[in-house]
Design an enzyme around this catalytic site. Structure first.
Site, PDB file in Angstrom:
ATOM      1  N   SER A 175      23.741  98.531   1.437  1.00  9.59           N
ATOM      2  CA  SER A 175      24.461  97.368   0.908  1.00  9.59           C
ATOM      3  C   SER A 175      23.868  96.941  -0.428  1.00  9.59           C
ATOM      4  CB  SER A 175      24.357  96.196   1.883  1.00  9.59           C
ATOM      5  OG  SER A 175      24.758  96.587   3.167  1.00  9.59           O
TER       6      SER A 175
HETATM    7  N1  SAH Z   1      22.305  97.097   5.771  1.00  8.94           N
HETATM    8  C1  SAH Z   1      22.484  98.529   5.756  1.00  8.94           C
HETATM    9  C2  SAH Z   1      23.965  98.797   5.712  1.00  8.94           C
HETATM   10  C3  SAH Z   1      24.340 100.123   6.188  1.00  8.94           C
HETATM   11  S1  SAH Z   1      26.077 100.422   6.203  1.00  8.94           S
HETATM   12  C4  SAH Z   1      21.780  99.062   4.537  1.00  8.94           C
HETATM   13  O1  SAH Z   1      21.702  98.307   3.562  1.00  8.94           O
HETATM   14  O2  SAH Z   1      21.329 100.200   4.518  1.00  8.94           O
HETATM   15  C5  SAH Z   1      26.492  99.919   7.851  1.00  8.94           C
HETATM   16  C6  SAH Z   1      25.922 100.760   8.955  1.00  8.94           C
HETATM   17  O3  SAH Z   1      26.547 100.314  10.165  1.00  8.94           O
HETATM   18  C7  SAH Z   1      26.205 102.259   8.872  1.00  8.94           C
HETATM   19  O4  SAH Z   1      24.987 102.941   8.822  1.00  8.94           O
HETATM   20  C8  SAH Z   1      26.977 102.564  10.161  1.00  8.94           C
HETATM   21  O5  SAH Z   1      26.637 103.808  10.737  1.00  8.94           O
HETATM   22  C9  SAH Z   1      26.552 101.397  11.059  1.00  8.94           C
HETATM   23  N2  SAH Z   1      27.453 101.081  12.167  1.00  8.94           N
HETATM   24  C10 SAH Z   1      28.806 101.060  12.199  1.00  8.94           C
HETATM   25  N3  SAH Z   1      29.243 100.712  13.422  1.00  8.94           N
HETATM   26  C11 SAH Z   1      28.137 100.487  14.188  1.00  8.94           C
HETATM   27  C12 SAH Z   1      27.923 100.103  15.554  1.00  8.94           C
HETATM   28  N4  SAH Z   1      28.932  99.860  16.418  1.00  8.94           N
HETATM   29  N5  SAH Z   1      26.649  99.986  15.997  1.00  8.94           N
HETATM   30  C13 SAH Z   1      25.584 100.233  15.176  1.00  8.94           C
HETATM   31  N6  SAH Z   1      25.728 100.618  13.882  1.00  8.94           N
HETATM   32  C14 SAH Z   1      26.993 100.731  13.390  1.00  8.94           C
END
Ligand code: SAH
Length: 232
Positions: free
Chosen positions: A75
């Site tokens: 993000s």
């Molecule tokens: N805050 C993180 C954002 C990653 S993007 C960063 O800055 O790196 C969002 C993430 O949510 C992705 O890695 C995706 O795989 C995860 N995601 C999506 N659905 C999910 C779920 N049901 N449970 C856990 N993770 C999930």
């Protein structure tokens, strides 16, 4: 808090990009309107470039999302700071994070909160996030791989819940696992181009919703999120 006196335990490139981090923090203040000094201090310290693929490290401090492994994104700093600020956690807080991705947001929360329980549905990402966090000497955050829309009942209730992926509604199990007085922040939207950042506060009698503006996140995929078929 990371500090210079314990630098011998840090990875050798810990002090790289220090100036880039300073500039990022100035932008968080001037362009994103972040005022919580604790959030700014933590983001000034955490080496964000260690959370992105090596080839993208030079872009780690710009205000944009970047691709990480498994087709996901880290993000943008502004949204990480805003969501963290909205949760208003302190060292007594027990925090649940859904969608740990790179682990950067997890590290930011762990520096401010008492304990962070983070969930990531892609095993490769969960493993890498946990490893990065440990290498930084952060021991109050655990990353596990499963469907975060179910929450993590074993450690509930939570003072704060952060969801970093966008779902059609706030999953019921997450609402149930929020403490009275606790806060939850999550992007909610019916389509990828129509997402709103929602802040929910649990009161003694129910839940207060606040709309905190437009945002763009990858989809929340799971039992109480989008199923693969419904995903657009
Ligand atoms: N805050 C993180 C954002 C990653 S993007 C960063 O800055 O790196 C969002 C993430 O949510 C992705 O890695 C995706 O795989 C995860 N995601 C999506 N659905 C999910 C779920 N049901 N449970 C856990 N993770 C999930």
């Amino acid at each position: 808090m990371l500090n210079a006196s314990s630098s011998s335990q840090r990875p050798t490139n810990y002090f790289d990009f220090r100036l880039a981090r300073e500039r990022m923090v100035e932008r968080l203040r001037s362009q994103c309107g972040i005022t919580d000094e604790r959030v700014l201090a933590v983001m000034r310290e955490i080496p964000r470039h260690l959370f992105v693929p090596e080839a993208l490290q030079s872009r780690a401090y710009g205000d944009h999302a970047l691709p990480i492994e498994a087709g996901q994104t880290i993000s943008q700093p502004c949204i990480v700071a805003r969501m963290t600020e909205l949760l208003a956690v302190d060292e007594r807080s027990r925090v649940l994070e859904i969608g740990a991705g790179s682990g950067y947001q997890t590290a930011v929360l762990a520096r401010l909160a008492g304990q962070v329980y983070a969930i990531e549905r892609i095993a490769e990402l969960a493993r890498a996030a946990q490893t990065r966090i440990r290498h930084l000497g952060i021991y109050n955050a655990t990353v596990k791989c499963f469907d975060g829309t179910l929450g993590w009942n074993a450690h509930a209730p939570y003072d704060a819940i952060l969801v970093a992926a966008s779902g059609p509604t706030v999953p019921d199990p997450l609402l149930a696992q929020l403490k009275v007085g606790g806060r939850l922040v999550m992007p909610v939207g019916r389509t990828p181009n129509d997402q709103r950042l929602v802040l929910i506060t649990r009161t003694a009698t129910g839940y207060e919703h606040e709309d905190r503006g437009p945002c763009t996140f990858v989809p929340l995929i799971g039992r109480y999120g989008w199923t693969d078929e419904r995903r657009r």
